[in-house]
Design an enzyme around this catalytic site. Structure first.
Site, PDB file in Angstrom:
ATOM      1  N   GLY A  14      -8.838   7.052  -4.873  1.00 57.56           N
ATOM      2  CA  GLY A  14     -10.255   7.456  -4.911  1.00 57.56           C
ATOM      3  C   GLY A  14     -10.661   8.303  -6.100  1.00 57.56           C
ATOM      4  N   THR A  15      -9.903   8.217  -7.206  1.00 56.58           N
ATOM      5  CA  THR A  15     -10.320   9.014  -8.369  1.00 56.58           C
ATOM      6  C   THR A  15     -11.640   8.494  -8.949  1.00 56.58           C
ATOM      7  OG1 THR A  15      -8.994   7.716  -9.948  1.00 56.58           O
ATOM      8  CG2 THR A  15      -7.949   9.652  -8.956  1.00 56.58           C
ATOM      9  N   MET A  86      -9.271  -3.183  -2.799  1.00 49.40           N
ATOM     10  CA  MET A  86      -8.275  -4.199  -3.138  1.00 49.40           C
ATOM     11  C   MET A  86      -8.334  -5.439  -2.237  1.00 49.40           C
ATOM     12  SD  MET A  86      -7.290  -2.751  -5.795  1.00 49.40           S
ATOM     13  CE  MET A  86      -5.776  -3.379  -6.504  1.00 49.40           C
ATOM     14  N   ASN A 103     -17.776  -3.844  -9.799  1.00 49.05           N
ATOM     15  CA  ASN A 103     -16.346  -3.543  -9.693  1.00 49.05           C
ATOM     16  C   ASN A 103     -15.853  -2.915 -10.995  1.00 49.05           C
ATOM     17  OD1 ASN A 103     -13.648  -3.681  -8.608  1.00 49.05           O
ATOM     18  ND2 ASN A 103     -13.277  -5.518  -9.845  1.00 49.05           N
ATOM     19  N   HIS A 105     -12.305  -2.539 -13.211  1.00 46.29           N
ATOM     20  CA  HIS A 105     -10.986  -3.171 -13.276  1.00 46.29           C
ATOM     21  C   HIS A 105     -10.251  -2.691 -14.529  1.00 46.29           C
ATOM     22  CE1 HIS A 105      -7.985  -6.245 -12.403  1.00 46.29           C
ATOM     23  NE2 HIS A 105      -7.949  -6.464 -13.696  1.00 46.29           N
TER      24      HIS A 105
HETATM   25  C1  GAR Z   1      -8.467   1.765 -10.625  1.00 42.60           C
HETATM   26  O1  GAR Z   1      -7.664   1.788 -11.778  1.00 42.60           O
HETATM   27  C2  GAR Z   1      -9.292   0.502 -10.563  1.00 42.60           C
HETATM   28  O2  GAR Z   1      -9.698   0.052 -11.821  1.00 42.60           O
HETATM   29  C3  GAR Z   1      -8.322  -0.471  -9.932  1.00 42.60           C
HETATM   30  O3  GAR Z   1      -7.673   0.294  -8.940  1.00 42.60           O
HETATM   31  C4  GAR Z   1      -7.597   1.656  -9.372  1.00 42.60           C
HETATM   32  C5  GAR Z   1      -8.100   2.541  -8.254  1.00 42.60           C
HETATM   33  O4  GAR Z   1      -7.900   3.900  -8.558  1.00 42.60           O
HETATM   34  N1  GAR Z   1      -8.986  -1.599  -9.392  1.00 42.60           N
HETATM   35  C6  GAR Z   1      -8.489  -2.834  -9.426  1.00 42.60           C
HETATM   36  O5  GAR Z   1      -7.398  -3.099  -9.878  1.00 42.60           O
HETATM   37  C7  GAR Z   1      -9.398  -3.908  -8.857  1.00 42.60           C
HETATM   38  N2  GAR Z   1      -8.914  -5.228  -9.174  1.00 42.60           N
HETATM   39  P1  GAR Z   1      -8.673   5.023  -7.703  1.00 42.60           P
HETATM   40  O6  GAR Z   1      -8.468   4.674  -6.224  1.00 42.60           O
HETATM   41  O7  GAR Z   1      -8.000   6.291  -8.080  1.00 42.60           O
HETATM   42  O8  GAR Z   1     -10.119   4.980  -8.087  1.00 42.60           O
END
Ligand code: GAR
Length: 183
Positions: A14-15, A86, A103, A105
């Site tokens: 969740g950053t 995800m 989104n 990515h």
């Molecule tokens: C992030 O790096 C985001 O870009 C990626 O998951 C991470 C979540 O980090 N998303 C994907 O790969 C989507 N295909 P977070 O939970 O700390 O925000």
């Protein structure tokens, strides 16, 4: 100035949700497919309404997505942000928020879609990767690109944190424009 209310979907740390909150954006509800997602701790700490929509509690993804879409609508959500969410969203959910699902990515799409793009980039040995913010369609990390920023792969040991730093700046910037542009 009036702004669209935002619903954020999360699965992990969740950053990126935290970056949206810290940017003062009008997040009204946070939904997760995992009840153990640390993002929910962040959301509760910020006083936000949260809910978990686990696949275990529904007949299938379509039914889960319909219930989740209804819950978001009940909280006034008009713009949905996937911040480390995800699961692929099914058509009935996409139809409820046409052109209003964004989104983030961690690659320069269309290169390296999927669940492990940073590992895939390192395995491929490319010099440059980056961050993409895009509108969501029915595909895996497809849909019109709204913003991209390149990140050099080297030095490899800091790649993850450099990508996150770009995400935490780029995602709130794009979401801010989108939620203002609608009114
Ligand atoms: C992030 O790096 C985001 O870009 C990626 O998951 C991470 C979540 O980090 N998303 C994907 O790969 C989507 N295909 P977070 O939970 O700390 O925000």
């Amino acid at each position: 100035m009036e702004r669209e209310l935002i619903g954020v979907l999360v699965s992990g740390n969740g950053t990126n949700l935290q970056a949206l909150i810290d940017a003062g954006l009008p997040v009204s509800a946070v939904a997760s497919n995992r009840k153990d997602a640390y993002a929910l701790v962040r959301a509760r700490a910020a006083g936000l309404t949260v809910a978990t929509f686990s696949l275990d509690c529904h007949a299938d993804r379509t039914e889960r997505d319909l219930v989740m879409a209804t819950w978001l609508e009940e909280h006034g959500v008009e713009l949905v942000v996937l911040a480390g969410y995800m699961h692929l969203l099914t058509e009935p959910f996409l139809r409820r928020f046409p052109d209003r699902i964004v989104n983030v990515h961690p690659s320069l799409l269309p290169a390296f879609p999927g669940a492990h793009p940073i590992d895939d980039v390192l395995d491929a040995g490319v010099e440059t990767t980056g961050v993409t913010v895009h509108l969501v369609d029915g595909g895996l990390d497809t849909g019109p690109v709204l913003a991209q920023e390149a990140v050099p792969v080297e030095p490899r040991d800091t790649l993850v944190e450099r990508i996150h730093a770009v995400e935490h700046r780029l995602l709130p910037e794009v979401v801010k424009e989108l939620c203002l542009a609608a009114h």
